[in-house]
Enzyme design. Structure first.
Site, short mmCIF file in Angstrom:
data_model
loop_
_atom_site.label_atom_id
_atom_site.label_comp_id
_atom_site.label_asym_id
_atom_site.label_seq_id
_atom_site.Cartn_x
_atom_site.Cartn_y
_atom_site.Cartn_z
N LYS A 45 0.83 -1.22 0.00
CA LYS A 45 0.00 0.00 0.00
C LYS A 45 0.86 1.26 0.00
O LYS A 45 0.61 2.19 -0.75
CB LYS A 45 -0.92 0.04 1.24
CG LYS A 45 -1.89 -1.12 1.35
CD LYS A 45 -2.87 -0.92 2.49
CE LYS A 45 -2.23 -0.87 3.86
NZ LYS A 45 -1.56 -2.11 4.27
N ARG A 85 -8.99 1.29 9.17
CA ARG A 85 -8.60 -0.08 9.48
C ARG A 85 -9.64 -0.80 10.31
O ARG A 85 -9.47 -1.98 10.61
CB ARG A 85 -7.29 -0.06 10.27
CG ARG A 85 -6.04 -0.35 9.43
CD ARG A 85 -4.86 -0.10 10.33
NE ARG A 85 -3.70 -0.88 10.05
CZ ARG A 85 -2.59 -0.38 9.49
NH1 ARG A 85 -2.55 0.85 9.07
NH2 ARG A 85 -1.54 -1.15 9.36
N ARG A 128 11.92 -6.71 4.99
CA ARG A 128 11.96 -5.25 4.74
C ARG A 128 13.01 -4.58 5.63
O ARG A 128 13.16 -4.90 6.81
CB ARG A 128 10.58 -4.66 5.05
CG ARG A 128 10.56 -3.14 4.93
CD ARG A 128 9.17 -2.60 4.79
NE ARG A 128 8.36 -2.82 5.98
CZ ARG A 128 7.07 -2.46 6.07
NH1 ARG A 128 6.47 -1.92 5.03
NH2 ARG A 128 6.39 -2.69 7.17
N ARG A 134 0.09 -8.77 13.57
CA ARG A 134 -0.48 -7.72 12.69
C ARG A 134 -1.42 -8.34 11.66
O ARG A 134 -2.47 -7.78 11.35
CB ARG A 134 0.64 -6.95 11.99
CG ARG A 134 1.37 -6.00 12.93
CD ARG A 134 2.69 -5.55 12.36
NE ARG A 134 2.56 -4.67 11.22
CZ ARG A 134 3.55 -4.41 10.35
NH1 ARG A 134 4.72 -4.98 10.52
NH2 ARG A 134 3.36 -3.60 9.36
P1 AMP Z 1 1.45 0.74 8.96
O1 AMP Z 1 2.74 1.41 8.64
O2 AMP Z 1 0.28 1.30 8.19
O3 AMP Z 1 1.53 -0.76 8.88
O4 AMP Z 1 1.12 1.09 10.50
C1 AMP Z 1 2.00 0.74 11.54
C2 AMP Z 1 1.25 0.67 12.85
O5 AMP Z 1 0.65 1.95 13.15
C3 AMP Z 1 0.08 -0.30 12.88
O6 AMP Z 1 0.49 -1.63 13.16
C4 AMP Z 1 -0.76 0.28 14.01
O7 AMP Z 1 -0.21 0.02 15.28
C5 AMP Z 1 -0.62 1.77 13.76
N1 AMP Z 1 -1.66 2.27 12.84
C6 AMP Z 1 -1.47 2.79 11.59
N2 AMP Z 1 -2.64 3.14 11.03
C7 AMP Z 1 -3.59 2.84 11.95
C8 AMP Z 1 -5.01 2.93 11.96
N3 AMP Z 1 -5.71 3.41 10.92
N4 AMP Z 1 -5.67 2.51 13.07
C9 AMP Z 1 -5.01 2.04 14.14
N5 AMP Z 1 -3.68 1.91 14.19
C10 AMP Z 1 -2.97 2.30 13.11
#
Ligand code: AMP
Length: 220
Positions: A13, A88, A127, A171
């Protein structure tokens, strides 16, 4: 143009959102990036979010919804954006609907990157990220010229704490429990367009371009 990118961690994404935002000249909004920045700067938001992020859990809805509400007030995002990592949960999706209805700017498309768990795990566990500029690499698919060093700024490459194997599995579990209901949510609203997130970066971008073309939109 207002787009949401939906898919599990490791679907690509972030990478696709960056390309789309450059090509379509729209703002890339990544809640993950915003939270990591807040953690780095040790702001109140960062301090509150860190425990959840380290465990691979979602940061509570109220915190994230307030963050998006603030971001959408920014004039840069007033018309067009690519949302990456938000919404999310169903509550976040409902809150987004409300925020956009008030501003009379409905979503145009939700692009669902349907990705197999095996591909997600391989991408995330391999990564590496530049600690300085944030560019992503991969231990086998996208290696830097010099091991452990960023090609662009010579910063050190690190593994994100939430890219450790145990956290990745959590996750993915959180994604299945809390985020997959959004596939139906947006399907019912006629907004969902699906393609395979297992494709490599270029092939996936081509697939996304075709989805835009179906809507009569050309990406240069
Ligand atoms: P990402 O880089 O999008 O995978 O986000 C990393 C971490 O940030 C996630 O595992 C969550 O802990 C937090 N996070 C990011 N976006 C959200 C969201 N929309 N709702 C809740 N937690 C989020």
């Amino acid at each position: 143009m207002r787009i949401v990118l939906l898919g599990p961690p490791g679907a690509g994404k972030g990478t696709q959102a960056k390309v789309l935002s450059e090509r379509l000249k729209v703002r890339h909004i990544s809640t993950g990036d915003m939270l990591r920045e807040a953690v780095k700067d040790q702001t109140e938001l960062g301090i509150r979010a860190l425990t959840y992020m380290k465990a691979g859990e979602l940061v509570p809805d109220d915190i994230i919804i307030a963050l998006i509400d603030d971001t959408l007030r920014d004039t840069d995002c007033s018309q067009s954006f690519v949302l990456d990592g938000f919404p999310r949960t169903e509550r976040q999706a409902q809150a987004l609907d409300k925020l956009l209805t008030v501003r009379k700017m409905p979503l145009d498309m939700v692009l669902y990157l349907n990705t197999s768990p095996e591909v997600s795990v391989t991408r995330l566990s391999g990564r590496r990220v530049c600690a300085n500029c944030g560019i992503n690499y991969h231990i086998t698919n996208m290696q830097p010229k010099i091991d452990g060093i960023c090609d662009s700024c010579q910063g050190s490459l690190i593994q994100r704490p939430d890219d450790k194997k145990e956290t990745i599995l959590n996750r993915l579990d959180v994604y299945i429990q809390q985020t997959t209901p959004l596939i139906d949510y947006y399907q019912r609203r006629g907004l969902l367009k699906e393609c395979s997130g297992d494709l490599d970066v270029e092939a996936l971008f081509e697939a996304l371009k075709s989805l835009f073309e179906e809507k009569g939109l050309l990406i240069a």
